[in-house]
Design a protein around this motif. Structure first.
Motif, PDB file in Angstrom:
ATOM      1  N   GLU A   1       0.834  -1.199   0.000  1.00 14.74           N
ATOM      2  CA  GLU A   1       0.000   0.000   0.000  1.00 14.74           C
ATOM      3  C   GLU A   1       0.866   1.245   0.000  1.00 14.74           C
ATOM      4  OE1 GLU A   1      -2.012  -0.731   3.584  1.00 14.74           O
ATOM      5  OE2 GLU A   1      -3.544  -2.015   2.676  1.00 14.74           O
TER       6      GLU A   1
ATOM      7  N   GLN B   1       2.798  10.089   0.691  1.00 12.36           N
ATOM      8  CA  GLN B   1       4.169   9.613   0.486  1.00 12.36           C
ATOM      9  C   GLN B   1       4.835  10.378  -0.670  1.00 12.36           C
ATOM     10  OE1 GLN B   1       3.866   5.444   0.967  1.00 12.36           O
ATOM     11  NE2 GLN B   1       5.957   5.043   0.317  1.00 12.36           N
TER      12      GLN B   1
ATOM     13  N   VAL C   1       9.708   1.901  -4.059  1.00  8.60           N
ATOM     14  CA  VAL C   1       8.931   0.704  -3.741  1.00  8.60           C
ATOM     15  C   VAL C   1       8.558  -0.057  -5.017  1.00  8.60           C
ATOM     16  CG1 VAL C   1       6.807  -0.162  -2.698  1.00  8.60           C
ATOM     17  CG2 VAL C   1       8.005   1.751  -1.646  1.00  8.60           C
TER      18      VAL C   1
ATOM     19  N   TYR D   1      10.204  -3.844  -5.582  1.00 11.54           N
ATOM     20  CA  TYR D   1       9.336  -5.013  -5.550  1.00 11.54           C
ATOM     21  C   TYR D   1       8.708  -5.325  -6.906  1.00 11.54           C
ATOM     22  CZ  TYR D   1      10.007  -4.383  -0.562  1.00 11.54           C
ATOM     23  OH  TYR D   1      10.575  -4.242   0.672  1.00 11.54           O
TER      24      TYR D   1
END
Lengths: 468, 468
Positions: free
Chosen positions: B230, B235, B243, B247
């Motif tokens: 999430e 952010q 991120v 990932y």
């Protein structure tokens, strides 16, 4: 693999929470726990710490550890996690880790990976180990890896995965969904587009999976499909990345020389390539060859010394210019004090022009249709920079030396050297690129060598003419 | 819009083919055709040339044109193509183009875009124009844009699109597909994951669209779903990009402070951010502020002169060190010849350490858990570089000057300055980063200023002690 009943196992939630800080980086506390467990030889505790990490985080962890600790950690990584971690590792660390893994374990681990990831790992093995590992794999997996390695390094063929979702032109949405449900095993784990192919297996269009989902079962694929950007199997990966970035692609079909569909490339691999290319550009501009966290000091030195040695050579060239004017300097020591200012500003301005040009070439904002205009723009900028800055240094030098002629000489020399800087800063990468070399390699050394050389020559030459 | 019956229309296939070369860059020939048509004021021919270009290629074309030609081209772009082109333009060019488009045309064009793209365009409008354009839009579109602009610049909220595919926990695969078929209009044009939400609209997992397709209609979403990363709505975009990259995400749900799903971010936007951040890093290291193809010469000069001026200040500082040793240089002119060599190599080695450190900080390979080790590694590299290079220059200087002591002095000074270079090269960005500043900004100027200062000081100081 998980064994929540042993004394050493911790609640998963908590380990995860402790492992990463709010910046998604492994915490020092977590790394220390791993180091402690490795020091104690406590394998179960080590496995408990590691087994719920994402492979990308395991790869990160390896980068933070010493060679010795990495050796222990590799022994205790669950095999599936080891397999998924291998493609994530820095090159240097991957080679080191691969040497520690028995070849049967490796053969097993590689079967878990997509063909492109497996090939990237096998590529790093020494020749005789590669043979043994491949020999221990099932025929089908081995063939996929060997075919991938058959394409040139950095080509689309090496980058693509062979698993792809293709559908014949006459299929409906319903046919396609039924096929996916029935044949799911043979399809790529994730796919984002369905490629519609003609009877010769040549792609004629693509349907995004979300568009397929939206359409009624009876709709024909050919009515839904949109044009696609095909990637040739021998295309360079930098080229592929450019197409993905420019047209915002999520995936693209790869075709062979006959136009037949042979695989697909997905955007997650492209993100890595973009980072890699950027990394190369920025490091090459600074005169650093490939190095990473896993490089030893002697590897780093071997990568950096050649550029420093070339720089030493060009610095000697600059020094020889100064030596021609020994007699001038002997009479006016102030010149020795001021001369590095002219060369320093030239070097900096040249680096600015160079960096902007290298970047514009990399993003293809700069090409034949605007290179002449860019050149004149940089020259104008160099002249303008000179006209702004040279009065400052001219007045300061005149006041300090008590000789207005010294001020006039340094001001004039600076304007001229800033034009030299702009010229060499834009022409060096343009020329390298025209000659099909990487414009970032060795450009910086050449630019500063030139601005040093002309900085000293113009300043000391002018001074000799004007002052003596 | 297309009007294939007019005399000026060309077969589409041929235009496309002519427009791009094999590197996916607009050909000079095509750009010249556009320029000719614009010069002739031949709007129909212009539209015929442009209407089948991809928006990204139109944006590229604008970059290759002069202000005047851009003005003509904007007038003849079909409205949908204009809308799609706006988000692709360089900032400077976008502002210029926006000024030329009537506000009703703009209000209409913006409705064609996703909320994130429309907001990015509206953001660039001057305050009073923004009001008028927003007032001319339907309530729903206006609300979406205003809500997007309510989030901080460079935040996930600004980056996300509000359109998202969510499904309640109790749905099956069949329920989900039926919903998509029925409600297709309200869903994002493309989506790659279905977010499973609890009754409070908080995401609890995600199902990739290809996984949904593969499962039987009766399967429960909760059985298929996997954990998701999430993104918090506040952010920073750099964080979000990290991120995604780490990932390998294709899309991710964005949540508000209460954990509720408010939008999604897709990887195609992330690719742009990665490029933007890399561009900033590489240009900042060279002391260039933001500039692009659309910048005027005076904008470029205003961006570059401040750094050159700071550099001029530090160069004066270096010169003042030399002036302290005027008496020494007067006696041994050879020192004036050799001193730039010591500072040049120091500057280059310092830039190597600096660039490697800035890059490692940007990719988070370097953080608190390994910064001490990295520091010592750089010092060791600096010492090793010195031990390799200094004998070369020592012997050369001794032979040239005929005084072995001068060789010894320059060799020793170079080793010491390379250690200074490594120290300042690694500590400067580390300190800036610790203080929450961008480690790339102003680092290079500080590093070369330090290596110049100490290079002159160590070399001339040692020479004064040893030789006089």
């Amino acid at each position: 693999m998980s064994n929540p009943d042993t004394l050493n196992a911790r609640p998963l939630e908590t380990e995860e929470h402790v492992a990463l800080d709010e910046d998604y980086v492994l915490t020092t506390a977590f790394v220390e726990k791993v180091v402690d467990a490795a020091d104690d030889g406590d394998g179960l505790r080590l496995r408990g710490l590691l087994e719920d990490l994402h492979p990308a985080d395991v790869a990160d962890l390896m980068g933070f550890l010493t060679v010795e600790h990495r050796g222990v950690v590799v022994l205790w990584l669950p095999p599936e996690l080891l397999a998924a971690t291998l493609p994530e590792l820095d090159d240097g660390i991957r080679e080191e880790v691969l040497e520690r893994v028995p070849h049967l374990t490796l053969a097993e681990a590689l079967q878990e990976l997509d063909s492109d990831d497996a090939a990237a790992v096998v590529e790093d093995l020494e020749d005789d180990r590669r043979e043994r590992v491949l020999a221990a794999m099932p025929d089908l997996d081995r063939a996929a890896i060997e075919s991938s390695l058959g394409y040139a390094e950095d080509s689309a063929g090496r980058l693509m995965q062979r698993e792809v979702m293709a559908a014949p032109q006459f299929w409906s949405v319903g046919d396609t969904i039924d096929h996916v449900r029935a044949q799911g095993e043979e399809l790529p784990e994730l796919f984002f587009d369905i490629y519609v192919v003609d009877p010769l297996n040549r792609p004629v269009g693509g349907v995004a999976v979300s568009q397929l989902l939206r359409a009624p079962r009876s709709a024909a694929l050919t009515d839904l499909m949109e044009p696609i950007n095909e990637i040739a199997v021998d295309q360079d990966q930098e080229e592929v990345a450019y197409v993905f970035e420019k047209y915002h692609l999520i995936s693209a079909p790869v075709i062979d020389s006959a136009g037949r569909l042979v695989g697909q490339i997905t955007v997650d691999d492209i993100v890595n390539i973009i980072q890699e290319e950027n990394r190369e550009d920025i490091l090459r501009l600074a005169g650093v060859s490939d190095e990473d966290r896993g490089s030893s000091i002697s590897e780093i030195v071997r990568g950096r010394v050649p550029w420093l040695a070339i720089n030493l050579g060009t610095a000697v060239l600059g020094a020889s210019v100064i030596s021609w004017f020994g007699a001038t300097i002997e009479q006016i020591i102030a010149l020795a004090v001021l001369m590095p200012i002219v060369s320093a500003i030239g070097g900096n301005a040249g680096t600015q022009s160079l960096t902007v040009t290298v970047r514009a070439l990399a993003t293809r904002e700069l090409n034949r249709s605007n290179s002449v205009r860019t050149f004149w723009r940089e020259i104008a900028v160099g002249l303008a920079n000179g006209l702004v800055l040279s009065p400052l240094i001219g007045v300061a030098a005149a006041l300090w030396s008590g000789d207005w002629r010294i001020g006039a000489v340094i001001a004039t020399a600076m304007v001229l050297n800033l034009i030299v800087a702009a010229t060499v800063g834009v022409l060096t990468p343009l020329t390298l690129s025209r000659l099909k070399f990487d414009p970032a390699v060795s450009s910086a050394v050449f630019v500063t060598a030139t601005t040093d050389f002309f900085g000293f020559l113009i300043f000391l030459g002018l001074a000799t003419v004007v002052l003596l």
